[in-house]
Motif scaffolding. Sequence first.
Motif, PDB file in Angstrom:
ATOM      1  N   UNK A 133       0.806  -1.214   0.000  1.00 21.82           N
ATOM      2  CA  UNK A 133       0.000   0.000   0.000  1.00 21.82           C
ATOM      3  C   UNK A 133       0.843   1.271   0.000  1.00 21.82           C
ATOM      4  N   UNK A 134       2.156   1.136  -0.071  1.00 18.20           N
ATOM      5  CA  UNK A 134       3.024   2.309  -0.197  1.00 18.20           C
ATOM      6  C   UNK A 134       4.315   1.874  -0.880  1.00 18.20           C
ATOM      7  N   UNK A 135       5.048   2.846  -1.396  1.00 18.62           N
ATOM      8  CA  UNK A 135       6.263   2.554  -2.144  1.00 18.62           C
ATOM      9  C   UNK A 135       7.305   1.866  -1.261  1.00 18.62           C
ATOM     10  N   UNK A 136       7.305   2.127   0.032  1.00 15.60           N
ATOM     11  CA  UNK A 136       8.260   1.467   0.931  1.00 15.60           C
ATOM     12  C   UNK A 136       8.085  -0.045   0.940  1.00 15.60           C
ATOM     13  N   UNK A 137       6.908  -0.524   0.571  1.00 14.73           N
ATOM     14  CA  UNK A 137       6.672  -1.963   0.539  1.00 14.73           C
ATOM     15  C   UNK A 137       7.462  -2.658  -0.572  1.00 14.73           C
ATOM     16  N   UNK A 138       8.112  -1.885  -1.456  1.00 11.28           N
ATOM     17  CA  UNK A 138       9.014  -2.498  -2.434  1.00 11.28           C
ATOM     18  C   UNK A 138      10.124  -3.271  -1.727  1.00 11.28           C
ATOM     19  N   UNK A 139      10.453  -2.840  -0.507  1.00 13.97           N
ATOM     20  CA  UNK A 139      11.465  -3.561   0.276  1.00 13.97           C
ATOM     21  C   UNK A 139      11.046  -5.000   0.542  1.00 13.97           C
ATOM     22  N   UNK A 140       9.738  -5.250   0.656  1.00 10.15           N
ATOM     23  CA  UNK A 140       9.252  -6.616   0.876  1.00 10.15           C
ATOM     24  C   UNK A 140       9.480  -7.477  -0.365  1.00 10.15           C
ATOM     25  N   UNK A 141       9.268  -6.884  -1.545  1.00 14.90           N
ATOM     26  CA  UNK A 141       9.538  -7.621  -2.781  1.00 14.90           C
ATOM     27  C   UNK A 141      11.034  -7.863  -2.929  1.00 14.90           C
ATOM     28  N   UNK A 142      11.833  -6.847  -2.596  1.00 16.90           N
ATOM     29  CA  UNK A 142      13.282  -6.956  -2.738  1.00 16.90           C
ATOM     30  C   UNK A 142      13.866  -7.994  -1.786  1.00 16.90           C
ATOM     31  N   UNK A 143      13.236  -8.189  -0.633  1.00 14.83           N
ATOM     32  CA  UNK A 143      13.751  -9.128   0.362  1.00 14.83           C
ATOM     33  C   UNK A 143      13.457 -10.584   0.011  1.00 14.83           C
TER      34      UNK A 143
END
Length: 155
Positions: A76-86
Motif C-alpha cells: 500500500x506504499x512505495x516502501x513496501x518495495x522492500x518486501x519484494x526486494x527481500x
Amino acid sequence: MVAMLASAVLPYAYEEEGTSSGMTALAGLPPYLDLAHVLGLPDSIRQHVHLRADGQGYSASQMIVSLVLLNLAGGDCVQDLDLLAADGGLQGVLERVELSLAPKEERPGLRRRQRRQRQQWRCGRGQGIVPSPSAAFRFLAGFHNAPEEARRQPG
C-alpha cells in the motif's frame, strides 16, 4: 517429493517441496508476469514512457512492472518495495524474466549487471532487480504535472 509446473510463456517453473526452505512467499506473482508479457506491456512501456534520457538506473519497464507487482502483492506504499526486494525467490524469477525478454545483443551486459546487483544485494548494499523506494519516488515524480494538480484543488 517435488512437483513441477512449468510456465507456458516465461522461463520459470513452480516447484513444490515438503520442506520449509521455500523459494518465495510471492508465488502468485509470476503468472501476472506471463500476462504482462502476452499483453505486450514491457514493449508498450518502452514505446510510450520516456522519462529517462541518460539510460542509467532502472528502466521504465522495470520500474512500472515492479510497481504493478507491488500492487498485486497487496503493498500500500512505495516502501513496501522492500518486501519484494527481500524475497530472494522472486528476485531470481525477475532476473530470469528480464534476461529472457532482453534483445540478444543486450544479454551479456545484462548478465554482468545482474551479477553485480546480486552481489550488492547479498552484501546489503543494493536492492537487486527490484527498485528501491527512493528510486521509485524519483521515477514517479517524473509524472507530476503541476497545472493538472492545480485544477484538482478545490476552490
